[in-house]
Scaffold this motif. Structure first.
Motif, PDB file in Angstrom:
ATOM      1  N   THR A 267     -29.618  21.004 -46.211  1.00 29.33           N
ATOM      2  CA  THR A 267     -28.669  21.974 -46.972  1.00 29.33           C
ATOM      3  C   THR A 267     -28.037  22.912 -45.857  1.00 29.33           C
ATOM      4  O   THR A 267     -26.772  22.921 -45.800  1.00 29.33           O
ATOM      5  N   PRO A 268     -28.600  23.428 -44.861  1.00 30.38           N
ATOM      6  CA  PRO A 268     -27.740  24.108 -43.878  1.00 30.38           C
ATOM      7  C   PRO A 268     -26.723  23.447 -43.056  1.00 30.38           C
ATOM      8  O   PRO A 268     -25.690  23.842 -42.892  1.00 30.38           O
ATOM      9  N   ALA A 269     -27.140  22.160 -42.749  1.00 32.55           N
ATOM     10  CA  ALA A 269     -25.945  21.347 -42.055  1.00 32.55           C
ATOM     11  C   ALA A 269     -24.751  20.942 -43.255  1.00 32.55           C
ATOM     12  O   ALA A 269     -23.849  21.149 -42.794  1.00 32.55           O
ATOM     13  N   GLN A 270     -25.170  20.940 -44.178  1.00 28.54           N
ATOM     14  CA  GLN A 270     -24.100  20.536 -45.360  1.00 28.54           C
ATOM     15  C   GLN A 270     -23.254  22.028 -45.222  1.00 28.54           C
ATOM     16  O   GLN A 270     -22.061  21.805 -45.341  1.00 28.54           O
ATOM     17  N   MET A 271     -23.870  22.964 -45.303  1.00 30.30           N
ATOM     18  CA  MET A 271     -23.013  24.225 -45.372  1.00 30.30           C
ATOM     19  C   MET A 271     -22.261  24.397 -44.118  1.00 30.30           C
ATOM     20  O   MET A 271     -20.958  24.762 -44.190  1.00 30.30           O
ATOM     21  N   ALA A 272     -22.815  24.262 -42.914  1.00 27.82           N
ATOM     22  CA  ALA A 272     -22.278  23.983 -41.664  1.00 27.82           C
ATOM     23  C   ALA A 272     -20.990  23.238 -41.696  1.00 27.82           C
ATOM     24  O   ALA A 272     -19.987  23.671 -41.374  1.00 27.82           O
ATOM     25  N   MET A 273     -21.118  22.106 -42.155  1.00 24.61           N
ATOM     26  CA  MET A 273     -20.017  21.099 -42.062  1.00 24.61           C
ATOM     27  C   MET A 273     -18.939  21.381 -43.212  1.00 24.61           C
ATOM     28  O   MET A 273     -17.671  21.279 -43.017  1.00 24.61           O
ATOM     29  N   GLY A 274     -19.251  21.940 -44.198  1.00 25.31           N
ATOM     30  CA  GLY A 274     -18.344  22.418 -45.132  1.00 25.31           C
ATOM     31  C   GLY A 274     -17.644  23.516 -44.585  1.00 25.31           C
ATOM     32  O   GLY A 274     -16.390  23.544 -44.949  1.00 25.31           O
ATOM     33  N   TYR A 275     -18.469  24.530 -43.918  1.00 30.19           N
ATOM     34  CA  TYR A 275     -17.475  25.637 -43.386  1.00 30.19           C
ATOM     35  C   TYR A 275     -16.543  25.086 -42.304  1.00 30.19           C
ATOM     36  O   TYR A 275     -15.538  25.708 -42.219  1.00 30.19           O
ATOM     37  N   ARG A 276     -17.018  24.285 -41.492  1.00 30.52           N
ATOM     38  CA  ARG A 276     -16.052  23.585 -40.371  1.00 30.52           C
ATOM     39  C   ARG A 276     -14.780  23.035 -41.013  1.00 30.52           C
ATOM     40  O   ARG A 276     -13.914  23.287 -40.414  1.00 30.52           O
ATOM     41  N   TYR A 277     -15.080  22.004 -42.033  1.00 32.13           N
ATOM     42  CA  TYR A 277     -14.020  21.356 -42.562  1.00 32.13           C
ATOM     43  C   TYR A 277     -12.930  22.553 -43.180  1.00 32.13           C
ATOM     44  O   TYR A 277     -11.885  22.254 -43.363  1.00 32.13           O
ATOM     45  N   LEU A 278     -13.600  23.547 -43.679  1.00 33.81           N
ATOM     46  CA  LEU A 278     -12.725  24.447 -44.640  1.00 33.81           C
ATOM     47  C   LEU A 278     -11.936  25.260 -43.610  1.00 33.81           C
ATOM     48  O   LEU A 278     -10.628  25.730 -43.897  1.00 33.81           O
ATOM     49  N   TYR A 279     -12.242  25.588 -42.645  1.00 37.37           N
ATOM     50  CA  TYR A 279     -11.405  26.429 -41.696  1.00 37.37           C
ATOM     51  C   TYR A 279     -11.047  25.764 -40.435  1.00 37.37           C
ATOM     52  O   TYR A 279     -10.472  26.027 -39.295  1.00 37.37           O
ATOM     53  N   GLY A 280     -11.188  24.525 -40.253  1.00 36.22           N
ATOM     54  CA  GLY A 280     -10.974  23.638 -39.079  1.00 36.22           C
ATOM     55  C   GLY A 280     -11.539  23.924 -37.762  1.00 36.22           C
ATOM     56  O   GLY A 280     -10.799  23.990 -36.975  1.00 36.22           O
ATOM     57  N   ILE A 281     -12.841  24.174 -37.753  1.00 39.46           N
ATOM     58  CA  ILE A 281     -13.451  24.531 -36.595  1.00 39.46           C
ATOM     59  C   ILE A 281     -13.874  23.117 -35.798  1.00 39.46           C
ATOM     60  O   ILE A 281     -14.873  22.447 -36.285  1.00 39.46           O
ATOM     61  N   ASN A 282     -13.221  22.796 -34.808  1.00 37.53           N
ATOM     62  CA  ASN A 282     -13.452  21.770 -33.982  1.00 37.53           C
ATOM     63  C   ASN A 282     -13.254  20.257 -34.827  1.00 37.53           C
ATOM     64  O   ASN A 282     -13.540  19.079 -34.470  1.00 37.53           O
ATOM     65  N   VAL A 283     -12.703  20.262 -36.036  1.00 39.34           N
ATOM     66  CA  VAL A 283     -12.532  19.149 -36.942  1.00 39.34           C
ATOM     67  C   VAL A 283     -11.048  19.703 -37.647  1.00 39.34           C
ATOM     68  O   VAL A 283     -10.744  20.707 -37.521  1.00 39.34           O
ATOM     69  N   PRO A 284     -10.562  18.506 -38.085  1.00 43.46           N
ATOM     70  CA  PRO A 284      -9.216  18.933 -38.583  1.00 43.46           C
ATOM     71  C   PRO A 284      -9.398  19.563 -40.226  1.00 43.46           C
ATOM     72  O   PRO A 284     -10.242  19.117 -40.729  1.00 43.46           O
ATOM     73  N   ILE A 285      -8.507  20.411 -40.739  1.00 44.59           N
ATOM     74  CA  ILE A 285      -8.762  21.062 -41.826  1.00 44.59           C
ATOM     75  C   ILE A 285      -8.622  19.955 -43.091  1.00 44.59           C
ATOM     76  O   ILE A 285      -7.936  19.228 -43.133  1.00 44.59           O
ATOM     77  N   SER A 286      -9.869  19.912 -43.961  1.00 46.61           N
ATOM     78  CA  SER A 286      -9.924  19.008 -45.100  1.00 46.61           C
ATOM     79  C   SER A 286     -10.628  19.706 -46.097  1.00 46.61           C
ATOM     80  O   SER A 286     -11.900  20.142 -45.900  1.00 46.61           O
ATOM     81  N   CYS A 287      -9.764  20.264 -47.264  1.00 47.38           N
ATOM     82  CA  CYS A 287     -10.158  20.618 -48.176  1.00 47.38           C
ATOM     83  C   CYS A 287     -11.029  19.717 -49.170  1.00 47.38           C
ATOM     84  O   CYS A 287     -12.377  20.369 -49.675  1.00 47.38           O
ATOM     85  N   GLU A 288     -10.649  18.452 -49.164  1.00 49.45           N
ATOM     86  CA  GLU A 288     -11.599  17.612 -49.882  1.00 49.45           C
ATOM     87  C   GLU A 288     -12.931  17.463 -49.224  1.00 49.45           C
ATOM     88  O   GLU A 288     -13.964  17.086 -50.110  1.00 49.45           O
ATOM     89  N   LYS A 289     -13.134  17.242 -47.935  1.00 50.14           N
ATOM     90  CA  LYS A 289     -14.277  16.942 -47.315  1.00 50.14           C
ATOM     91  C   LYS A 289     -15.229  18.131 -47.318  1.00 50.14           C
ATOM     92  O   LYS A 289     -16.465  18.308 -47.642  1.00 50.14           O
ATOM     93  N   ALA A 290     -14.544  19.501 -47.393  1.00 48.44           N
ATOM     94  CA  ALA A 290     -15.257  20.713 -47.629  1.00 48.44           C
ATOM     95  C   ALA A 290     -15.869  20.809 -48.991  1.00 48.44           C
ATOM     96  O   ALA A 290     -16.885  21.191 -49.090  1.00 48.44           O
TER      97      ALA A 290
END
Length: 818
Positions: A255-278
């Motif tokens: 769960t913490p990793a899923q939230m961390a990945m969702g946050y990074r995809y939402l704000y584009g932290i070291n990954v391209p911004i992707s609303c669908e993946k978030a």
């Protein structure tokens, strides 16, 4: 003739048969080349294509994924084979056309056979994928493994309870780790990393995480990702490595990793911004949170920002609770209800305690309070580790509260009729009670009405009404209302699909899970002066996307209170990135702090324009007084923008109007601004030569200023000296002279008192006083001596009494012989 005719007819039949065989083409070997040719020429598109059944967006099923993968592989092979056949026989593919019924039937048969073959291959591929996912051999656990799993489950149950003894849980985890239970070892490694219920031991945590990561434990991958992202435990900061480990942990349903990945995809932290993946990541977490909520609103999360708590400390919660306890013991009903609700939900310092809540609600209910009856019903309906669920008792308390018109009791009765809890199901009664509660603004009534219109339970499905009631429930912060709105926005139910809105709702729900209790643990550590432990907790929650944790971690680094890194430059860099992430989520105070970092060049290069942009954003969107003041100063000095004193004054005034605490600094700034304006006006006047004096004078302007100020101070002190009388009194005669001069008090005996007062006023001793008998016996003196003695007596009288009075003629005479 007949023989020749028959021979011709036979020859025609043989020729026709050969032509038909030619039209059929070469026999296939089961690869479906005829289907590939038909597909390549645009025919036969509807037979056996193996298209996967469409699924809901962002929610692929296992079988659907397998069908899509297999279909894509088959279709990618078929055109290539078709192209090879075209290249080998270009003329033959274009020469013959379906001119006869024989050719049409043969093509149909070939297509049908190929479709059957493809279906068989697709089925075999699906079975192969399923076989990989499901282990063919069921491993039997050893007795030690069974015991370790049991001990681990007991420990996790204890940790999940808010009022349990966590030390017992960690003793059980250590026992399970001795049996090499992987998840127990991971929990102990996290405890050593965060310093919670165990001492800090970064090296042990790193070794355990690396060892367990090789075993494929998701919690270990999450730990390594956190280490690489924060840069502790001997790991240098490496966001790519952190991203890899976060991804592996998220695939393992951490769960913490899923939230961390969702946050990074939402704000584009070291990954391209992707609303669908978030959306995919946050939806999975939100579903877990929603599934754990039964009838209550879920755990209460107190988001305490340390920066705001420092500026506005308020009264300690313990003192307020003690005060309310005193009132409650004296029979104050409102205090009893307030304490019951505090223990029912929990506070910043007060832990959740349903047993104490039950006691205070019973006290209020005894006095006939409707809220007390209603919350007693909630406690018995939900049940807890201290209170056993009792539907009959809940129904009784809800009924009493509903009879008194309480919306909580009405909503509780509606829920019992809707679910059939201790009463027969009756959706009509449930609808009636929910409507009454919702009309009074009670959040549970609004939520349940929305659920009924959303699912069509007892009413006709109406997404617009469902959206209305869910939206009303979100205004009170109900978790399930946020989740339902997220579902409606994610799938476009009753509205246009909106991925950003769905992600925002699911993120809110995800941050209300039981793991959010770490925020309160970190705050407790901070209050107990365990700063490093608090920082580690906040930094973990910051990786999961909690804005409060990001700003608090930056606050601790900014104040030089963290001793994990022992490098001030690194502290400022980390604080800069935490402020930046918190500012990106809309926290105005973080935007101001980030502007300060750009202004002073802390943790980054100096950039006045970016600082001004951040100040402007905070002042316009959040009406932050500090941002307005800073923006006014930058306009005053012309830093990062055009110098404009009129706009600076306007911003200063706005800051004072927005926050009363800014009035004093604004007044000083306005005085300074007025002085600058005066100086500029002097520069444009005939007296401007003052500012173009010799360089030596200009270089030592401070000395001249000090001199001027000293002179002004001297003048002020001189003007404020004590005021003195213009007529100075006569010189005070000596005491010996007065004592030596006899006074004649014979005419009036009562007038001896003033003389005595005069003598005492000048400090003469009693022996110096002259008796009336001696004055009568004394002979008269000369007129000059009498005049001198009289003046001396008058002077003594003025000194002694502070007033001047004229003595009667002949009242005092001097003896000429004395």
């Amino acid at each position: 003739m007949k023989a020749n005719s028959w021979m011709c007819l036979l020859a025609l039949l043989l020729a026709w048969q050969l032509r038909a065989e030619e039209l059929q083409g070469p026999s296939t070997d089961g690869t479906g080349s005829s289907l590939g040719s038909a597909t390549g020429t645009g025919t036969g598109t509807g037979l056996g294509t193996g298209t996967a059944t469409p699924t809901l967006p962002n929610e692929p099923s296992t079988q659907a994924e397998a069908e899509e993968v297999t279909t894509a592989e088959s279709e990618s092979r078929v055109p290539s084979e078709s192209n090879e056949r075209k290249a080998a026989k270009p003329k033959e593919s274009t020469k013959f056309a379906p001119r006869t019924k024989v050719m049409s039937d043969s093509m149909f048969e070939r297509l049908w056979n190929d479709s059957v073959i493809r279906r068989q291959k697709l089925k075999a591929e699906i079975e192969r994928i399923e076989a990989k996912r499901k282990s063919t051999e069921v491993l039997e656990l050893t007795p030690d493994q069974i015991e370790a799993q049991t001990v681990y489950d007991n420990a996790m149950d204890i940790l999940a309870k808010p009022s349990s003894d966590k030390r017992v849980a960690f003793i059980l985890l250590k026992k399970a780790a001795e049996f090499n239970h992987l998840k127990a070892r991971a929990e102990l490694a996290w405890a050593a990393l965060l310093g919670h219920w165990m001492d800090f031991d970064f090296n042990h945590a790193v070794d355990e995480f690396e060892s367990l990561a090789n075993e494929g434990v998701p919690e270990a991958h999450m730990g390594l990702g956190f280490l690489y992202s924060v840069g502790v435990g001997g790991k240098n900061v490496s966001q790519p490595l952190a991203l890899i480990h976060y991804s592996l942990a998220a695939l393992g349903d951490n769960t913490p990793a899923q939230m961390a990945m969702g946050y990074r995809y939402l704000y584009g932290i070291n990954v391209p911004i992707s609303c669908e993946k978030a959306l995919i990541q946050y939806k999975r977490v939100a579903k877990k949170v929603a599934s754990k909520i039964t009838f209550a609103n879920g755990p209460v999360v107190h988001r305490v920002r340390l920066l705001d708590d420092l500026e506005n400390p308020g009264s300690p919660e313990t003192e307020i609770v003690d005060y309310y306890k005193l009132l409650a013991d004296k029979g104050d009903i409102q205090s009893q209800v307030g304490l019951g609700q505090l223990y029912y939900q929990g506070g910043k310092v007060t832990q959740q305690d349903h047993q104490k809540a039950l006691e205070y609600f019973k006290m209020a209910a005894t006095a006939g309070n409707a809220v007390g009856f209603a919350f007693l019903g909630k406690l018995y309906l939900e049940g807890s580790e201290q209170i056993k669920a009792d539907n009959d008792a809940a129904f009784g308390y809800f009924s009493k509260a509903a009879e008194m018109g309480d919306p909580v009791g009405q909503s509780g009765l509606g829920l019992m009729y809707l679910k059939g809890l201790g009463v027969p199901k009756d959706s009509i009664k449930a609808l009636s009670y929910f409507t009454q509660a919702a009309d009074q603004g009670w959040v549970d009534g609004q939520l349940q009405l929305g659920n009924m219109y959303f699912t069509g339970n007892g009413v006709k499905i109406d997404y617009k009404l469902a959206f209305k009631y869910f939206n009303l429930a979100t205004q009170s912060g109900h978790v399930l209302a946020y989740y339902n709105l997220g579902v409606m926005n994610a799938y476009g139910m009753g509205m246009l699909r909106s991925c950003p809105a769905a992600v925002e709702f699911f993120k809110t729900v995800s941050e209300r899970g039981r793991w959010s209790s770490r925020l309160m643990m970190a705050y407790s550590d901070y209050k107990n002066n365990r700063i490093d432990e608090a920082y580690m907790q906040y930094s973990l929650m910051a990786e999961m996307g909690y804005e409060v944790a990001q700003s608090n971690a930056a606050f601790l680094l900014d104040r030089k209170e963290v001793h994990v890194f022992n490098d001030r430059h690194e502290d400022l860099i980390r604080a800069f990135y935490y402020w930046k992430r918190a500012a990106g989520q809309g926290y105005s105070a973080a935007q101001v702090k980030l502007g300060d970092y750009y202004y002073y060049g802390w943790g980054t290069s100096t950039d006045f324009e970016t600082a001004a942009a951040l100040y402007r954003k905070a002042s316009e969107q959040q009406y932050n007084a500090q941002a307005m003041f800073n923006l006014g100063y930058m306009h005053e000095q012309g830093l990062g923008m055009k110098k404009d004193w009129h706009l600076a004054k306007r911003l200063y005034d706005l800051a004072a109007e927005t926050n009363s605490d800014a009035k004093v600094p604004v007044a000083i700034a306005l005085i300074k601004l007025q002085m600058l304006a005066t100086i500029e006006s002097i520069k444009e006047s005939p007296y401007r030569f003052i500012f173009y004096m010799d360089e030596n004078i200009a270089a030592n302007w401070d000395l001249y200023m000090i001199t001027v100020l000293t002179l002004l101070l001297g003048i002020i002190m001189y003007m404020r000296r004590p005021f003195q009388q213009p007529d100075q009194p006569a010189q005070q005669p000596a005491a010996d002279d007065i004592a030596a001069a006899p006074v004649n008090l014979a005419p009036v005996g009562a007038e001896a008192a003033p003389v005595a007062a005069v003598v005492e006023g000048v400090g003469a001793t009693p022996a110096a006083a002259v008796s009336s008998h001696d004055a009568v016996a004394a002979s008269s003196s000369t007129e000059a001596s009498a005049t001198t003695a009289t003046s001396r007596a008058d002077a003594a009288s003025q000194v002694g009494s502070g007033t001047t009075s004229a003595a009667p003629d002949g009242a005092n005479t001097l003896d000429p012989t004395g």
